[in-house]
Design a protein around this motif. Structure first.
Motif, PDB file in Angstrom:
ATOM      1  N   GLY A  34      41.163  27.979  46.609  1.00 58.27           N
ATOM      2  CA  GLY A  34      40.723  29.204  45.965  1.00 58.27           C
ATOM      3  C   GLY A  34      41.933  30.035  45.606  1.00 58.27           C
ATOM      4  O   GLY A  34      43.066  29.734  46.006  1.00 58.27           O
ATOM      5  N   TYR A  35      41.703  31.085  44.849  1.00 57.27           N
ATOM      6  CA  TYR A  35      42.800  31.962  44.407  1.00 57.27           C
ATOM      7  C   TYR A  35      42.290  33.392  44.355  1.00 57.27           C
ATOM      8  O   TYR A  35      41.151  33.648  43.944  1.00 57.27           O
ATOM      9  CB  TYR A  35      43.294  31.519  43.031  1.00 57.27           C
ATOM     10  CG  TYR A  35      44.191  32.534  42.343  1.00 57.27           C
ATOM     11  CD1 TYR A  35      45.541  32.633  42.652  1.00 57.27           C
ATOM     12  CD2 TYR A  35      43.680  33.411  41.377  1.00 57.27           C
ATOM     13  CE1 TYR A  35      46.362  33.567  42.030  1.00 57.27           C
ATOM     14  CE2 TYR A  35      44.494  34.339  40.750  1.00 57.27           C
ATOM     15  CZ  TYR A  35      45.833  34.414  41.080  1.00 57.27           C
ATOM     16  OH  TYR A  35      46.639  35.345  40.465  1.00 57.27           O
ATOM     17  N   PHE A  36      43.159  34.308  44.782  1.00 58.30           N
ATOM     18  CA  PHE A  36      42.807  35.723  44.741  1.00 58.30           C
ATOM     19  C   PHE A  36      44.086  36.537  44.618  1.00 58.30           C
ATOM     20  O   PHE A  36      45.088  36.237  45.278  1.00 58.30           O
ATOM     21  CB  PHE A  36      42.065  36.111  46.028  1.00 58.30           C
ATOM     22  CG  PHE A  36      41.582  37.533  46.066  1.00 58.30           C
ATOM     23  CD1 PHE A  36      40.588  37.973  45.214  1.00 58.30           C
ATOM     24  CD2 PHE A  36      42.119  38.431  46.993  1.00 58.30           C
ATOM     25  CE1 PHE A  36      40.127  39.291  45.266  1.00 58.30           C
ATOM     26  CE2 PHE A  36      41.669  39.741  47.054  1.00 58.30           C
ATOM     27  CZ  PHE A  36      40.667  40.170  46.190  1.00 58.30           C
ATOM     28  N   THR A  48      33.782  46.932  32.423  1.00 56.29           N
ATOM     29  CA  THR A  48      33.890  46.711  33.870  1.00 56.29           C
ATOM     30  C   THR A  48      34.713  45.461  34.189  1.00 56.29           C
ATOM     31  O   THR A  48      34.945  45.160  35.361  1.00 56.29           O
ATOM     32  CB  THR A  48      32.491  46.559  34.483  1.00 56.29           C
ATOM     33  OG1 THR A  48      31.814  45.447  33.859  1.00 56.29           O
ATOM     34  CG2 THR A  48      31.669  47.830  34.295  1.00 56.29           C
ATOM     35  N   GLU A  49      35.150  44.741  33.175  1.00 57.39           N
ATOM     36  CA  GLU A  49      35.910  43.515  33.381  1.00 57.39           C
ATOM     37  C   GLU A  49      37.389  43.826  33.586  1.00 57.39           C
ATOM     38  O   GLU A  49      37.974  44.657  32.874  1.00 57.39           O
ATOM     39  CB  GLU A  49      35.758  42.576  32.184  1.00 57.39           C
ATOM     40  CG  GLU A  49      34.366  41.982  32.022  1.00 57.39           C
ATOM     41  CD  GLU A  49      34.003  41.041  33.150  1.00 57.39           C
ATOM     42  OE1 GLU A  49      34.794  40.118  33.424  1.00 57.39           O
ATOM     43  OE2 GLU A  49      32.942  41.237  33.772  1.00 57.39           O
ATOM     44  N   ILE A  51      41.170  42.723  33.245  1.00 58.37           N
ATOM     45  CA  ILE A  51      41.970  41.837  32.399  1.00 58.37           C
ATOM     46  C   ILE A  51      43.373  41.760  32.985  1.00 58.37           C
ATOM     47  O   ILE A  51      44.140  42.722  32.945  1.00 58.37           O
ATOM     48  CB  ILE A  51      42.030  42.344  30.941  1.00 58.37           C
ATOM     49  CG1 ILE A  51      40.615  42.594  30.401  1.00 58.37           C
ATOM     50  CG2 ILE A  51      42.792  41.345  30.084  1.00 58.37           C
ATOM     51  CD1 ILE A  51      39.739  41.374  30.360  1.00 58.37           C
ATOM     52  N   ASP A  52      43.712  40.619  33.565  1.00 61.59           N
ATOM     53  CA  ASP A  52      45.037  40.381  34.123  1.00 61.59           C
ATOM     54  C   ASP A  52      45.489  39.019  33.618  1.00 61.59           C
ATOM     55  O   ASP A  52      44.878  37.996  33.946  1.00 61.59           O
ATOM     56  CB  ASP A  52      44.999  40.414  35.647  1.00 61.59           C
ATOM     57  CG  ASP A  52      46.385  40.277  36.278  1.00 61.59           C
ATOM     58  OD1 ASP A  52      47.080  39.297  35.952  1.00 61.59           O
ATOM     59  OD2 ASP A  52      46.764  41.123  37.106  1.00 61.59           O
ATOM     60  N   GLU A  53      46.570  38.980  32.832  1.00 58.71           N
ATOM     61  CA  GLU A  53      47.003  37.728  32.207  1.00 58.71           C
ATOM     62  C   GLU A  53      47.359  36.666  33.244  1.00 58.71           C
ATOM     63  O   GLU A  53      47.054  35.483  33.063  1.00 58.71           O
ATOM     64  CB  GLU A  53      48.195  37.991  31.284  1.00 58.71           C
ATOM     65  CG  GLU A  53      47.837  38.783  30.038  1.00 58.71           C
ATOM     66  CD  GLU A  53      49.021  38.957  29.101  1.00 58.71           C
ATOM     67  OE1 GLU A  53      50.099  38.419  29.414  1.00 58.71           O
ATOM     68  OE2 GLU A  53      48.856  39.609  28.058  1.00 58.71           O
ATOM     69  N   ASP A  54      48.012  37.074  34.331  1.00 59.50           N
ATOM     70  CA  ASP A  54      48.379  36.099  35.358  1.00 59.50           C
ATOM     71  C   ASP A  54      47.145  35.491  36.009  1.00 59.50           C
ATOM     72  O   ASP A  54      47.087  34.277  36.254  1.00 59.50           O
ATOM     73  CB  ASP A  54      49.253  36.760  36.430  1.00 59.50           C
ATOM     74  CG  ASP A  54      50.679  36.977  35.971  1.00 59.50           C
ATOM     75  OD1 ASP A  54      51.098  36.281  35.025  1.00 59.50           O
ATOM     76  OD2 ASP A  54      51.374  37.836  36.537  1.00 59.50           O
ATOM     77  N   VAL A  55      46.158  36.320  36.299  1.00 53.57           N
ATOM     78  CA  VAL A  55      44.932  35.824  36.921  1.00 53.57           C
ATOM     79  C   VAL A  55      44.235  34.834  35.998  1.00 53.57           C
ATOM     80  O   VAL A  55      43.807  33.747  36.428  1.00 53.57           O
ATOM     81  CB  VAL A  55      43.992  36.993  37.270  1.00 53.57           C
ATOM     82  CG1 VAL A  55      42.628  36.474  37.729  1.00 53.57           C
ATOM     83  CG2 VAL A  55      44.609  37.858  38.366  1.00 53.57           C
ATOM     84  N   GLU A  66      35.398  30.681  38.993  1.00 52.67           N
ATOM     85  CA  GLU A  66      35.104  32.117  38.994  1.00 52.67           C
ATOM     86  C   GLU A  66      35.638  32.801  37.739  1.00 52.67           C
ATOM     87  O   GLU A  66      36.567  32.317  37.091  1.00 52.67           O
ATOM     88  CB  GLU A  66      35.720  32.774  40.237  1.00 52.67           C
ATOM     89  CG  GLU A  66      35.130  32.306  41.549  1.00 52.67           C
ATOM     90  CD  GLU A  66      35.771  31.029  42.069  1.00 52.67           C
ATOM     91  OE1 GLU A  66      35.272  30.471  43.061  1.00 52.67           O
ATOM     92  OE2 GLU A  66      36.774  30.574  41.470  1.00 52.67           O
ATOM     93  N   SER A  67      35.078  33.959  37.436  1.00 55.47           N
ATOM     94  CA  SER A  67      35.599  34.769  36.332  1.00 55.47           C
ATOM     95  C   SER A  67      36.879  35.461  36.778  1.00 55.47           C
ATOM     96  O   SER A  67      37.097  35.669  37.981  1.00 55.47           O
ATOM     97  CB  SER A  67      34.569  35.820  35.912  1.00 55.47           C
ATOM     98  OG  SER A  67      34.444  36.809  36.929  1.00 55.47           O
ATOM     99  N   PRO A  68      37.756  35.849  35.850  1.00 54.84           N
ATOM    100  CA  PRO A  68      38.980  36.557  36.231  1.00 54.84           C
ATOM    101  C   PRO A  68      38.717  37.808  37.061  1.00 54.84           C
ATOM    102  O   PRO A  68      39.469  38.113  37.992  1.00 54.84           O
ATOM    103  CB  PRO A  68      39.614  36.903  34.876  1.00 54.84           C
ATOM    104  CG  PRO A  68      39.139  35.821  33.957  1.00 54.84           C
ATOM    105  CD  PRO A  68      37.729  35.534  34.405  1.00 54.84           C
TER     106      PRO A  68
END
Length: 357
Positions: A34-36, A48-49, A51-55, A66-68
């Motif tokens: 997993g990743y967080f 409400t989303e 937006i992180d380019e690295d993620v 999962e969604s970003p």
């Protein structure tokens, strides 16, 4: 589940690249991951989303479902910082991180959770979300990436990681070590670190091609007008300025492969000299369109030609601001870095320290 917080001493140390290569190696070994990203300093909101380019990049490379937004915790940006500092109530970044992480774990079963730290171990103290605090809060061990900056600096940086992270520190990986410094690292630095109780899990040699920037990234950075379009994923390893005589330029250009040459749009002699050597891109400054001869030669030889409004020095400064700091967005770069990690990282020891079967 094992949690590993991957952090770095300073920005642009290769933290995300190492996380990706480690994630892919774990997947290849049969582990589910997993990743967080607990704290994001570069993210923005779209409704409400988050937006992180690295993620988004990590999610796509590791093929995570999962969604970003589900993979990001607290967003700390220029808008939130002043409001937090001026508030009489305590900020709730810790609560946001815990809530997002708990939500992710409710629907996620994995062997290893890879947590991505901030750009440096200095970040987050003012808002109570330092790397050490977050690692403690999420009950994670930490892997520190230390970029080589000199013999004394590399030792001080590793000891700083130990001081800041304490018992949470699983080990360090030294990155971008010049070939000429490998003997020092192997014979002096690494044995010294081990004596200090710091497991050294790898020393990655510096590879210029991994710091390369693609033609597409140059176009985006410079907002350039593409006059001749060829492979946009082609990599530029060297940046050269064409501001001398044609004969001298030709001699210098022959010493470098896969380069971009930055010169005035009216310098046909320099442009043709560059096209007589191994050149990936011509970047022409001053919004001066080159001659038809130059464009035809570039087209025939597969060299991209970019036109920009700025002066040569302004263009160089813009490129240097991002050169060597781009992510592994090209498949060939990621594959090369994975191979570098396979050679330079003791995965067997790393997995043992993580207590993986």
């Amino acid at each position: 589940m094992k949690a590993l917080y991957i952090t770095s001493i300073e920005k642009f140390s290769g933290k995300t690249a190492i996380l990706l290569a480690l994630g892919k190696r774990l997947q290849a070994e049969g582990y589910t991951i997993g990743y967080f990203k607990p704290v994001s300093y570069e993210a923005t909101y779209s409704g409400t989303e988050i937006i992180d380019e690295d993620v988004t990049f990590v999610k796509n490379v590791l093929a995570l479902p999962e969604s970003p937004s589900e993979l990001a915790g607290a967003v700390i940006n220029n808008e939130r910082l002043p409001a937090c500092l001026g508030s009489e109530e305590e900020c709730t970044f810790q609560e946001e991180i815990e809530e997002a992480y708990s939500h992710l774990l409710q629907n996620k079963e994995c062997d290893v959770m890879l947590l991505e730290g901030g750009g440096s171990l200095r970040q987050g103290y003012v808002l109570g979300v330092s790397t050490a605090y977050v690692a403690e809060m999420l009950d994670s061990t930490a892997l520190a990436v230390v970029r080589y900056r000199g013999e004394m600096d590399v030792l001080d940086d590793a000891l700083t990681a130990q001081y800041r992270l304490g018992k949470r520190l699983l080990g360090v990986i030294f990155n971008r070590v010049p070939a000429r410094e490998l003997d020092f690292m192997r014979e002096r630095a690494i044995p010294y670190m081990e004596k200090q109780g710091i497991p050294v899990l790898g020393a990655l040699i510096e590879r210029p091609e991994l710091a390369a920037i693609s033609v597409a990234e140059l176009v985006e950075t410079l907002k350039a007008n593409v006059l001749v379009r060829h492979d946009q994923d082609a990599l530029v390893e060297t940046l050269m300025i064409g501001a001398m005589g044609a004969q001298e330029a030709l001699s210098r250009f022959r010493r470098h492969q896969n380069k971009a040459v930055v010169t005035g749009g009216d310098r046909s002699d320099i442009q043709l000299a560059a096209l007589d050597t191994n050149t990936t891109a011509l970047i022409l400054t001053g919004n001066l369109t080159p001659s038809v001869t130059v464009l035809e030669r570039a087209e025939a030889q597969g060299v991209s030609v970019l036109l920009v409004n700025e002066s040569t020095m302004e263009t160089i400064e813009a490129i240097e601001a991002v050169f060597g700091k781009t992510r592994l967005g090209q498949p060939q770069k990621l594959a090369r870095f994975e191979a570098l990690m396979a050679d330079g990282v003791d995965y067997k020891r790393l997995f043992k320290l993580l207590d993986l079967a």
